[in-house]
Design an enzyme around this catalytic site. Structure first.
Site, mmCIF file in Angstrom:
data_model
loop_
_atom_site.group_PDB
_atom_site.id
_atom_site.type_symbol
_atom_site.label_atom_id
_atom_site.label_comp_id
_atom_site.label_asym_id
_atom_site.label_seq_id
_atom_site.Cartn_x
_atom_site.Cartn_y
_atom_site.Cartn_z
ATOM 1 N N TYR A 39 0.839 -1.194 0.000
ATOM 2 C CA TYR A 39 0.000 0.000 0.000
ATOM 3 C C TYR A 39 0.880 1.252 0.000
ATOM 4 O O TYR A 39 0.663 2.183 -0.775
ATOM 5 C CB TYR A 39 -0.925 -0.012 1.219
ATOM 6 N N HIS A 72 1.421 4.094 -3.143
ATOM 7 C CA HIS A 72 1.187 5.524 -2.947
ATOM 8 C C HIS A 72 2.460 6.342 -3.140
ATOM 9 O O HIS A 72 2.381 7.515 -3.536
ATOM 10 C CB HIS A 72 0.558 5.782 -1.575
ATOM 11 N N TYR A 120 -3.838 16.306 1.155
ATOM 12 C CA TYR A 120 -4.442 14.987 1.368
ATOM 13 C C TYR A 120 -3.398 14.111 2.050
ATOM 14 O O TYR A 120 -2.304 13.920 1.519
ATOM 15 C CB TYR A 120 -4.855 14.411 0.020
#
EC number: 5.1.3.32
Length: 104
Positions: free
Chosen positions: A18, A22, A41
């Site tokens: 993960y 990203h 974000y």
């Protein structure tokens, strides 16, 4: 400024992947997020529960509700679906979080 926070959940054994995905965020996805009015974000991980906590800031004239229809967003969800809990359309299962404290 509008701030939204939400919770998602990783499947066990997927933390490193993960993070890696990203770290290599697609430029066209970043462009779509910006175009939708997202300008800040962050995603945080609770390693004990594998819950992911997302916090994003939106411009007042944001178009975030159009993102689910964007082809790059749909491709990203498909790409990430094997790592996390998702809805039928591969959108991450999200639980909106209620703000209870803010300090500036």
């Amino acid at each position: 400024m509008i701030t939204r926070a939400f919770r998602m959940k990783l499947k066990p054994g997927n933390v490193e992947e993960y993070h890696r995905r990203h770290d290599n965020l697609w430029p066209d996805l970043a462009d779509a997020l910006r175009a939708a009015g997202i300008y800040d974000y962050s995603i945080f991980l609770d390693e004990e529960t594998l819950h992911l906590f997302g916090v994003l800031k939106l411009h007042p004239d944001h178009q975030i509700n159009d993102l689910p229809k964007h082809p790059v967003m749909q491709r990203w969800w498909d790409y990430m679906a094997d790592l996390m809990e998702v809805e039928a359309d591969n959108r991450p299962k999200q639980l909106a979080l209620k703000p209870v404290f803010y300090f500036e």
